[in-house]
Design a protein around this motif. Structure first.
Motif: not given
Length: 252
Positions: A54, A58, A77-78, A81, A85-88, A90-91, A94
């Motif tokens: 990840a 990233f 970025y996708e 994730l 999937p829970n990385n803030k 990254l979110q 994105l």
């Protein structure tokens, strides 16, 4: 001989990881110096060794974002994730990258029983549902043995009820695990990489154009035919697109 071969393989793997760590550090230094294109080359050389993380995706997303490479930044970025999937961070990154896209596509919300089922299934991962199922079976066995060896009717009644509940939980969790796996298999996201792609009604260049998509837009791939992919948008629009115009996210 087999042991020697395994030892050699382990040594080579350790050397490869060590080299990749050094390359990763060099790429980070290049990124910090503002040499984003050179950093991307370094990061991608690690991907060529089939090492994925990840953090690597990233950083690739960040470097591409700095160069205003819309599709690659969203793509990486996708990918990150999918692994975290829970990385803030990254979110958030994105979301910034998606602001650079041209296409504004509304998402059709799920309603009723379908929405309730999806929310329930997505509460846990497939592995977690499976672990709950195993735990339910083990609890059923323990409580059933308690029921069998109990001498008082009150204890037997309690043990019987609890054993039935644990068995229900086990079967329910198992069903949720299979449903989660089914949803995961149907989920085949991809990112548009062409600057502009013409979506057709059929997998044929001469067929009618239904709409156009631009780089960075996320789609779902429903099926493949020769060099074409049938895609669906978040607003449920469907069409065919050349396979060269997109990159699948789940391909590592």
């Amino acid at each position: 001989m087999r042991i020697i071969a395994l030892l050699l393989l382990c040594c080579l793997s350790n050397i490869s990881f060590s080299q990749n760590d050094q390359i990763f550090s060099e790429a980070n230094s290049l990124y910090n110096d503002g040499k984003y294109a050179e950093a991307i080359d370094k990061y991608e050389s690690i991907l060529d060794t089939e090492q994925h993380s990840a953090e690597l995706y990233f950083n690739l997303g960040n470097a591409n974002y700095k160069l205003n490479n819309i599709a690659p930044s969203i793509y990486y970025y996708e990918k990150a994730l999918l692994l975290a999937p829970n990385n803030k961070d990254l979110q958030n990154n994105l979301a910034f990258a998606e602001n650079m896209t041209i296409d504004a596509i509304d998402e059709v919300p799920k309603v009723g029983f379908s929405r309730l089922t999806n929310n329930l299934v997505n509460t846990f991962s497939m592995d977690t549902w499976a672990k709950i199922a195993v735990g339910g079976v083990l609890l059923f066995v323990i409580i059933f043995l308690t029921y069998h060896f109990s001498y008082t009717s009150s204890k037997k009644r309690v043990a019987f009820v609890v054993s039935l509940i644990s068995l229900f939980v086990a079967f329910f969790s198992l069903a949720m695990s299979f449903q989660k796996e089914s949803l995961n298999n149907k989920n085949n996201p991809a990112i548009i990489f062409a600057q502009e792609s013409r979506v057709k009604t059929d997998p044929n260049p001469a067929s009618e154009e239904v709409f156009r998509l631009h780089e960075g837009t996320k789609v779902q791939v429903l099926e493949s035919y020769d060099d074409w992919r049938k895609i669906q948008l978040s607003d449920n629009s469907i069409g065919w697109i050349p396979s060269t115009d997109i990159k699948l996210l789940k391909v590592f």
